[in-house]
Design an enzyme around this catalytic site. Sequence first.
Site, PDB file in Angstrom:
ATOM      1  N   ARG A 170       0.851  -0.983   0.014  1.00  0.00           N
ATOM      2  CA  ARG A 170      -0.112  -0.123  -0.046  1.00  0.00           C
ATOM      3  C   ARG A 170       0.953   1.171   0.045  1.00  0.00           C
ATOM      4  O   ARG A 170       0.264   2.227   0.600  1.00  0.00           O
ATOM      5  CB  ARG A 170      -0.937  -0.145   1.397  1.00  0.00           C
ATOM      6  CG  ARG A 170      -1.831  -1.205   1.436  1.00  0.00           C
ATOM      7  CD  ARG A 170      -2.816  -1.209  -0.001  1.00  0.00           C
ATOM      8  NE  ARG A 170      -3.582  -2.637   0.101  1.00  0.00           N
ATOM      9  CZ  ARG A 170      -3.386  -3.602  -0.548  1.00  0.00           C
ATOM     10  NH1 ARG A 170      -2.310  -3.733  -1.385  1.00  0.00           N
ATOM     11  NH2 ARG A 170      -4.068  -4.538  -0.356  1.00  0.00           N
ATOM     12  N   SER A 219     -10.969   0.288   4.023  1.00  0.00           N
ATOM     13  CA  SER A 219     -10.193  -0.390   5.000  1.00  0.00           C
ATOM     14  C   SER A 219      -9.321   0.629   5.801  1.00  0.00           C
ATOM     15  O   SER A 219      -8.598   1.389   4.947  1.00  0.00           O
ATOM     16  CB  SER A 219      -9.216  -1.319   4.265  1.00  0.00           C
ATOM     17  OG  SER A 219      -8.176  -2.068   4.876  1.00  0.00           O
ATOM     18  N   GLU A 289      -4.103   3.017   6.926  1.00  0.00           N
ATOM     19  CA  GLU A 289      -4.041   2.957   5.276  1.00  0.00           C
ATOM     20  C   GLU A 289      -4.782   4.007   4.628  1.00  0.00           C
ATOM     21  O   GLU A 289      -4.351   4.390   3.611  1.00  0.00           O
ATOM     22  CB  GLU A 289      -4.868   1.371   5.107  1.00  0.00           C
ATOM     23  CG  GLU A 289      -4.963   1.177   3.630  1.00  0.00           C
ATOM     24  CD  GLU A 289      -5.437  -0.301   3.071  1.00  0.00           C
ATOM     25  OE1 GLU A 289      -5.989  -0.284   2.155  1.00  0.00           O
ATOM     26  OE2 GLU A 289      -5.164  -1.332   3.983  1.00  0.00           O
TER      27      GLU A 289
END
Length: 296
Positions: A170, A219, A289
């Site tokens: 990520r 998320s 995130e």
Amino acid sequence: MADTLPKVRGNLTPNAPLAKLVWFKTGGNADWLFEPADIDDLRDFLSALDRAMPVMALGLGSNMIVRDGGVEGVVVRLGKAFSGVKVLDDDQLECGGGASGILVSSTARDAGIAGLEFLRGIPGTVGGFVRMNGGAYGREVADILIDCEVMFPCGKLSRVPVEELAYSYRHSELASGSIVVSARFQGTPGDPAAIGAEMERIAKAREESQPLRTKTGGSTFKNPDGHKAWELVDAAGCRGLTMGGAQVSEKHTNFLINTGDATSGDIEALGEEVRRRVRENSGFELQWEIQRVGRP
């Protein structure tokens, strides 16, 4: 102030509300919101812009908290001119930075190109998930990206191969303020019916496991190596935890939701409280995130 900014052909809006453009439906205004008419408009604007002016790209706003104090400088939102998807030879797709994951995966399906089905599960645009190496259902952008065109804050346009992005989980090494205006993806030959079935499976799995019909940001925390963030959050007793109008989803504990009257401050504070409880319970330091931007 408007007299000091470069002239544009697109839309340049002062003190522009951003809450309506992000999934949480919270947050302050952008000093300026720029929606360029095309790539030349974007390049000309950035080339003439004061280098001290911060620049930030905004896609669908699905993985972002815009803080209540708003965003300094210029927020760039790529519109229709950047949303095309073109099928190339050798099972490749060329996609504008404003194209959605659903559009990319659907175009690939119709062309019989497999390997991009997971993009159906990423609620964002090409510019966003290329920057952050977005992923879902066992695959990530690093698996399919050939290269991308990047507009840097100075107005320079460069084609950057995937190797130079230094992808990790990520994360990429793209410079702050740079904007992904297009990307090329590599697929493999496939059967449209089988590709479509996999996309439907992904869509169904998301609907069943995630609070998609709420004001959420996707998320929230990255999965630590060998562990799932939602399991750590659940084990710390955070399922359903509230702070102001923000809540940890009872359906999926790695999602925060706006129950109706949350501020961005509520959401971020709740996330920090979750991180604290997980740290105390298991010793894991969860990393955000979701991108958090702007002034507190």
